[in-house]
Design a protein around this motif. Structure first.
Motif, PDB file in Angstrom:
ATOM      1  N   ALA A   1       0.905  -1.132   0.385  1.00  0.00           N
ATOM      2  CA  ALA A   1       0.030  -0.304  -0.005  1.00  0.00           C
ATOM      3  C   ALA A   1       1.025   1.209  -0.118  1.00  0.00           C
ATOM      4  O   ALA A   1      -0.031   2.056  -0.674  1.00  0.00           O
ATOM      5  N   THR A   2       1.913   1.067   0.849  1.00  0.00           N
ATOM      6  CA  THR A   2       2.521   2.467   0.416  1.00  0.00           C
ATOM      7  C   THR A   2       4.680   2.792  -0.173  1.00  0.00           C
ATOM      8  O   THR A   2       4.566   3.182  -0.774  1.00  0.00           O
ATOM      9  N   SER A   3       4.882   1.186  -0.776  1.00  0.00           N
ATOM     10  CA  SER A   3       6.259   0.790  -0.916  1.00  0.00           C
ATOM     11  C   SER A   3       5.438   0.626  -2.559  1.00  0.00           C
ATOM     12  O   SER A   3       6.310   0.829  -3.658  1.00  0.00           O
ATOM     13  N   GLY A   4       4.174   0.161  -2.496  1.00  0.00           N
ATOM     14  CA  GLY A   4       3.606   0.107  -4.757  1.00  0.00           C
ATOM     15  C   GLY A   4       4.278  -1.419  -4.468  1.00  0.00           C
ATOM     16  O   GLY A   4       3.950  -1.794  -5.456  1.00  0.00           O
ATOM     17  N   ASN A   5       4.923  -1.952  -3.596  1.00  0.00           N
ATOM     18  CA  ASN A   5       5.017  -3.599  -3.551  1.00  0.00           C
ATOM     19  C   ASN A   5       3.941  -4.915  -3.245  1.00  0.00           C
ATOM     20  O   ASN A   5       4.409  -5.365  -3.592  1.00  0.00           O
ATOM     21  N   VAL A   6       2.975  -4.623  -4.433  1.00  0.00           N
ATOM     22  CA  VAL A   6       1.466  -5.125  -4.138  1.00  0.00           C
ATOM     23  C   VAL A   6       2.056  -6.680  -4.468  1.00  0.00           C
ATOM     24  O   VAL A   6       3.184  -6.799  -5.206  1.00  0.00           O
ATOM     25  N   GLN A   7       1.464  -7.908  -4.334  1.00  0.00           N
ATOM     26  CA  GLN A   7       1.212  -9.030  -4.294  1.00  0.00           C
ATOM     27  C   GLN A   7      -0.223  -9.821  -5.437  1.00  0.00           C
ATOM     28  O   GLN A   7      -1.446  -9.574  -4.246  1.00  0.00           O
ATOM     29  N   LYS A   8      -0.639  -9.983  -6.545  1.00  0.00           N
ATOM     30  CA  LYS A   8      -1.570  -9.716  -6.671  1.00  0.00           C
ATOM     31  C   LYS A   8      -1.902 -11.542  -6.768  1.00  0.00           C
ATOM     32  O   LYS A   8      -0.766 -11.991  -7.267  1.00  0.00           O
ATOM     33  N   ILE A   9      -2.566 -11.537  -6.529  1.00  0.00           N
ATOM     34  CA  ILE A   9      -2.550 -13.317  -5.995  1.00  0.00           C
ATOM     35  C   ILE A   9      -3.458 -14.164  -7.825  1.00  0.00           C
ATOM     36  O   ILE A   9      -4.063 -13.574  -8.602  1.00  0.00           O
ATOM     37  N   VAL A  10      -2.325 -14.906  -7.607  1.00  0.00           N
ATOM     38  CA  VAL A  10      -3.275 -15.873  -8.904  1.00  0.00           C
ATOM     39  C   VAL A  10      -3.505 -17.094  -8.741  1.00  0.00           C
ATOM     40  O   VAL A  10      -4.407 -17.309  -8.911  1.00  0.00           O
ATOM     41  N   GLU A  11      -3.222 -17.405  -7.253  1.00  0.00           N
ATOM     42  CA  GLU A  11      -4.088 -18.958  -6.457  1.00  0.00           C
ATOM     43  C   GLU A  11      -4.214 -18.414  -4.825  1.00  0.00           C
ATOM     44  O   GLU A  11      -2.616 -18.081  -4.320  1.00  0.00           O
ATOM     45  N   LEU A  12      -5.152 -19.237  -3.905  1.00  0.00           N
ATOM     46  CA  LEU A  12      -5.269 -19.213  -3.378  1.00  0.00           C
ATOM     47  C   LEU A  12      -5.910 -20.258  -2.293  1.00  0.00           C
ATOM     48  O   LEU A  12      -6.625 -20.845  -2.526  1.00  0.00           O
ATOM     49  N   ARG A  13      -4.565 -21.380  -1.932  1.00  0.00           N
ATOM     50  CA  ARG A  13      -4.870 -22.423  -1.706  1.00  0.00           C
ATOM     51  C   ARG A  13      -4.787 -22.847  -0.104  1.00  0.00           C
ATOM     52  O   ARG A  13      -4.384 -21.723   0.638  1.00  0.00           O
TER      53      ARG A  13
ATOM     54  N   HIS B   1       1.831 -12.651  -8.185  1.00  0.00           N
ATOM     55  CA  HIS B   1       3.271 -11.915  -9.395  1.00  0.00           C
ATOM     56  C   HIS B   1       2.825 -10.728  -8.465  1.00  0.00           C
ATOM     57  O   HIS B   1       2.573 -10.047  -8.223  1.00  0.00           O
ATOM     58  N   PRO B   2       4.544 -10.517  -7.853  1.00  0.00           N
ATOM     59  CA  PRO B   2       4.363  -9.248  -6.602  1.00  0.00           C
ATOM     60  C   PRO B   2       5.281  -8.399  -7.411  1.00  0.00           C
ATOM     61  O   PRO B   2       5.671  -8.729  -8.775  1.00  0.00           O
ATOM     62  N   ALA B   3       4.727  -7.343  -7.261  1.00  0.00           N
ATOM     63  CA  ALA B   3       5.271  -5.908  -8.430  1.00  0.00           C
ATOM     64  C   ALA B   3       7.077  -5.561  -7.617  1.00  0.00           C
ATOM     65  O   ALA B   3       6.984  -4.215  -8.101  1.00  0.00           O
ATOM     66  N   GLY B   4       7.356  -6.078  -6.374  1.00  0.00           N
ATOM     67  CA  GLY B   4       8.464  -6.283  -5.624  1.00  0.00           C
ATOM     68  C   GLY B   4       9.135  -6.545  -5.162  1.00  0.00           C
ATOM     69  O   GLY B   4       8.226  -7.904  -4.625  1.00  0.00           O
TER      70      GLY B   4
ATOM     71  N   HIS C   1      11.280  -6.591   4.197  1.00  0.00           N
ATOM     72  CA  HIS C   1      10.866  -4.763   4.165  1.00  0.00           C
ATOM     73  C   HIS C   1      12.523  -4.354   4.551  1.00  0.00           C
ATOM     74  O   HIS C   1      12.698  -3.317   4.088  1.00  0.00           O
ATOM     75  N   THR C   2      12.995  -4.800   4.218  1.00  0.00           N
ATOM     76  CA  THR C   2      14.704  -4.661   3.895  1.00  0.00           C
ATOM     77  C   THR C   2      15.065  -4.553   2.322  1.00  0.00           C
ATOM     78  O   THR C   2      16.326  -4.069   2.062  1.00  0.00           O
ATOM     79  N   GLY C   3      14.469  -5.002   1.262  1.00  0.00           N
ATOM     80  CA  GLY C   3      14.885  -4.548  -0.271  1.00  0.00           C
ATOM     81  C   GLY C   3      14.924  -5.926  -0.418  1.00  0.00           C
ATOM     82  O   GLY C   3      14.886  -5.929  -1.928  1.00  0.00           O
ATOM     83  N   ALA C   4      14.715  -6.992   0.142  1.00  0.00           N
ATOM     84  CA  ALA C   4      15.645  -8.004  -0.603  1.00  0.00           C
ATOM     85  C   ALA C   4      13.769  -9.191  -1.135  1.00  0.00           C
ATOM     86  O   ALA C   4      12.637  -8.590  -0.707  1.00  0.00           O
ATOM     87  N   ARG C   5      14.181 -10.020  -2.226  1.00  0.00           N
ATOM     88  CA  ARG C   5      13.170 -10.246  -3.375  1.00  0.00           C
ATOM     89  C   ARG C   5      12.128 -11.149  -1.923  1.00  0.00           C
ATOM     90  O   ARG C   5      11.495 -10.914  -2.167  1.00  0.00           O
ATOM     91  N   SER C   6      13.279 -12.251  -1.554  1.00  0.00           N
ATOM     92  CA  SER C   6      12.261 -12.491  -0.523  1.00  0.00           C
ATOM     93  C   SER C   6      13.069 -12.406   0.860  1.00  0.00           C
ATOM     94  O   SER C   6      14.031 -11.528   1.399  1.00  0.00           O
TER      95      SER C   6
END
Length: 108
Positions: free
Chosen positions: A61-73, A86-89, A93-98
């Motif tokens: 919401a603040t960073s723009g790094n939203v996560q669009k849901i493809v599937e929820l199990r 599908h992650p947008a960034g 919170h450290t800036g690492a991908r994971s």
């Protein structure tokens, strides 16, 4: 599925593992309440429960790094969720991908 049928813990939360739908890399783990899960399904983006702030948290919401849901199990015991996104960034919170970028080595 009726969301109230999931096995929430005594605080009304359920763990959610977030995984990149394209690479299958595990990005993060966060907690969902019944309300945040309902909002996730409604919006198509991850919404979690922040235990430290005691409030809903729309990822990105603040960073723009939203996560669009493809599937929820949900798992066989209905006590854990898996969100394929599908992650947008970066997820961390450290800036690492994971959030899982550090390793523990077994003792020799």
């Amino acid at each position: 599925m009726d969301l109230s049928k999931l096995a929430y813990n005594d605080q009304g939360l359920i763990p959610c593992i977030v995984q990149d739908a394209g690479t299958l890399e595990v990005l993060m783990m966060a907690w969902m309440s019944e309300r945040s899960l309902a909002l996730t399904l409604e919006r198509g983006e991850t919404v979690f429960w922040s235990r430290s702030r005691q409030e809903l948290w729309h990822k990105g919401a603040t960073s723009g790094n939203v996560q669009k849901i493809v599937e929820l199990r949900y798992d066989c015991d209905a006590d854990a969720l898996l969100a394929l996104v599908h992650p947008a960034g970066p997820a961390c919170h450290t800036g690492a991908r994971s959030c899982f970028y550090r390793a523990l080595a077994p003792e020799a």
